[in-house]
Design a protein around this motif. Sequence first.
Motif, PDB file in Angstrom:
ATOM      1  N   ARG A  10       0.823  -1.213   0.000  1.00  0.00           N
ATOM      2  CA  ARG A  10       0.000   0.000   0.000  1.00  0.00           C
ATOM      3  C   ARG A  10       0.857   1.264   0.000  1.00  0.00           C
ATOM      4  O   ARG A  10       0.368   2.346   0.288  1.00  0.00           O
ATOM      5  CB  ARG A  10      -0.922  -0.003   1.221  1.00  0.00           C
ATOM      6  N   VAL A  11       2.148   1.126  -0.249  1.00  0.00           N
ATOM      7  CA  VAL A  11       3.010   2.315  -0.344  1.00  0.00           C
ATOM      8  C   VAL A  11       2.735   2.970  -1.684  1.00  0.00           C
ATOM      9  O   VAL A  11       3.520   2.923  -2.608  1.00  0.00           O
ATOM     10  CB  VAL A  11       4.487   1.947  -0.218  1.00  0.00           C
ATOM     11  N   LEU A  12       1.567   3.515  -1.795  1.00  0.00           N
ATOM     12  CA  LEU A  12       1.089   4.087  -3.045  1.00  0.00           C
ATOM     13  C   LEU A  12       0.497   5.461  -2.789  1.00  0.00           C
ATOM     14  O   LEU A  12       0.571   6.009  -1.701  1.00  0.00           O
ATOM     15  CB  LEU A  12       0.005   3.162  -3.638  1.00  0.00           C
ATOM     16  N   SER A  16       3.094   7.759  -0.968  1.00  0.00           N
ATOM     17  CA  SER A  16       4.255   7.548  -1.814  1.00  0.00           C
ATOM     18  C   SER A  16       4.632   8.803  -2.579  1.00  0.00           C
ATOM     19  O   SER A  16       5.800   9.134  -2.691  1.00  0.00           O
ATOM     20  CB  SER A  16       3.976   6.423  -2.805  1.00  0.00           C
ATOM     21  N   VAL A  17       3.660   9.500  -3.113  1.00  0.00           N
ATOM     22  CA  VAL A  17       3.961  10.705  -3.861  1.00  0.00           C
ATOM     23  C   VAL A  17       4.581  11.735  -2.936  1.00  0.00           C
ATOM     24  O   VAL A  17       5.554  12.412  -3.273  1.00  0.00           O
ATOM     25  CB  VAL A  17       2.695  11.271  -4.526  1.00  0.00           C
ATOM     26  N   GLY A  18       4.058  11.821  -1.718  1.00  0.00           N
ATOM     27  CA  GLY A  18       4.607  12.769  -0.770  1.00  0.00           C
ATOM     28  C   GLY A  18       6.048  12.455  -0.446  1.00  0.00           C
ATOM     29  O   GLY A  18       6.872  13.348  -0.230  1.00  0.00           O
ATOM     30  N   LEU A  19       6.386  11.184  -0.394  1.00  0.00           N
ATOM     31  CA  LEU A  19       7.754  10.779  -0.112  1.00  0.00           C
ATOM     32  C   LEU A  19       8.659  11.116  -1.273  1.00  0.00           C
ATOM     33  O   LEU A  19       9.814  11.501  -1.083  1.00  0.00           O
ATOM     34  CB  LEU A  19       7.784   9.270   0.157  1.00  0.00           C
ATOM     35  N   PRO A 407       8.703   4.230  -4.754  1.00  0.00           N
ATOM     36  CA  PRO A 407       7.331   4.519  -4.319  1.00  0.00           C
ATOM     37  C   PRO A 407       6.548   5.351  -5.331  1.00  0.00           C
ATOM     38  O   PRO A 407       5.369   5.103  -5.547  1.00  0.00           O
ATOM     39  CB  PRO A 407       7.548   5.275  -2.995  1.00  0.00           C
ATOM     40  N   TYR A 408       7.202   6.335  -5.952  1.00  0.00           N
ATOM     41  CA  TYR A 408       6.501   7.121  -6.972  1.00  0.00           C
ATOM     42  C   TYR A 408       6.108   6.231  -8.152  1.00  0.00           C
ATOM     43  O   TYR A 408       4.983   6.300  -8.649  1.00  0.00           O
ATOM     44  CB  TYR A 408       7.357   8.288  -7.479  1.00  0.00           C
ATOM     45  N   ALA A 409       7.043   5.396  -8.606  1.00  0.00           N
ATOM     46  CA  ALA A 409       6.750   4.525  -9.750  1.00  0.00           C
ATOM     47  C   ALA A 409       5.550   3.639  -9.456  1.00  0.00           C
ATOM     48  O   ALA A 409       4.683   3.433 -10.321  1.00  0.00           O
ATOM     49  CB  ALA A 409       7.977   3.672 -10.082  1.00  0.00           C
ATOM     50  N   ASN A 410       5.463   3.139  -8.236  1.00  0.00           N
ATOM     51  CA  ASN A 410       4.316   2.306  -7.873  1.00  0.00           C
ATOM     52  C   ASN A 410       3.026   3.112  -7.842  1.00  0.00           C
ATOM     53  O   ASN A 410       1.940   2.581  -8.107  1.00  0.00           O
ATOM     54  CB  ASN A 410       4.555   1.650  -6.513  1.00  0.00           C
ATOM     55  N   SER A 411       3.128   4.393  -7.536  1.00  0.00           N
ATOM     56  CA  SER A 411       1.924   5.219  -7.450  1.00  0.00           C
ATOM     57  C   SER A 411       1.292   5.469  -8.815  1.00  0.00           C
ATOM     58  O   SER A 411       0.108   5.787  -8.902  1.00  0.00           O
ATOM     59  CB  SER A 411       2.238   6.553  -6.766  1.00  0.00           C
TER      60      SER A 411
END
Length: 450
Positions: A10-12, A16-19, A407-411
Amino acid sequence: MAFRRTARRRVLAAASVGLAIGLALTGCSSSSGSGSGGGSATQADIDAALHKKTTISFWSWAPQAGELAKAFEKQYPDITVKVSNVGGSDVEYTKLQNAVKAGSGVPDVAYMEYLAMPQFALQKSLTDLSKYGQSGLSSQFPASTWSQVALDGGVYGVPMDSGPLVLYYRADVFKKYGLKVPATWAEYTADAQKLHQADASKYITADAGDGNGTAAMIWQAGGKPFSSSGSKLSVDLADAGSTAYAGMWGGLLSKGLIDSKTAQWSNEWLTGMADGTYATWVAGAWGGSALETHVPKASGDWRVAPIPQYTAGRSDSSQSGGSGLVVPSGSKNKLAAAGFVRWMTTSAAANKIWVQAGQVPALNSTLTSAGWLGDKSAYFGGQQVNQVYAQASAHAPAGWQYLPFEPYANSVYSDTVGQAFAGRTSLKNGLAAWQKKIVSYAKAQGFSVD
């Protein structure tokens, strides 16, 4: 193993974008080793620090963290470990990012997934542990696992657990429908066709699309779509491994042999895993504990097998998940923290606690120990499942790299590759769209991309 991988998946979205936002490359240097915490020390320095009155802070979401900390304190009574259970990986990463930006409240040690380490290292938020003698630990771990913490000329963590890719399958369903435990993906496809033709309500598996799952499958196929060094990045989601995965899994999707409408971890998925709707599950070795915890009614029905191969006779696997311990560069107690990390990851005492809780180890001495290998699982019908996990761990090719903004790529996965699982495009085209998004973002963050 305490079930905790749903958090990783769920690191989406917002977390994730915030990170990932603000991943400016100002000051990044591949020659100096990104993420350096500065300074260096000998093992004698570290040993001395462990015998001085010190309090270190440890962030984790593993429920065994407190027990491990107490065991460490028993051996090193001068050290007090303040454990904070942050609740999940996404929570921890956001909290750590905020602490780094604020310049205060940074922990001395943090439990971190391998997929997140490149991003924090690139941001110079992690200590290069090669300066604290940790490079010498490389021979104690599988090469594929160690390569996840040895980044850009430095060492930014030490492995704690692993997720070798395996195939979980329903022995009862296979027996009822005369299916063969597949050694190759061709045999897996044949099983999928035979099962769905016999009963249209049953599927070989359910997969609504998952970025981490896709990465593990490409890795197992021999792909290396991502490569980075400092501000230089290479992205090729049409390499041989990616193409092999897209052709095989895409073929199953196009024929309707995979239930692509039911998301993993949904109530419908858990019900299907319990009642035999799904005959297999491709997952990391952490999946065994997930099944025991969340699908208890199917005890005795599930088994574990090596992941099917693209080429008969081979035994290639990969890793799906896995975490290690890192020392943030803002730590005020790097010497004691480095000693804590070494003990937690390599000592027999710590590993005993870890595996008794069902975690899949990363340490070679545990992976090859007779006691661990010989353990029989009642849930899996008395099978010695750890032998399958150990074999998979030993045959995961080294050299895989996650993106420095995974994390961004997964989002943005669901908007690209995910469209193939929704039946709106091919898996090949979905990967191409994913690459386009990744490259665009990378350039905006200051990477040079080839």
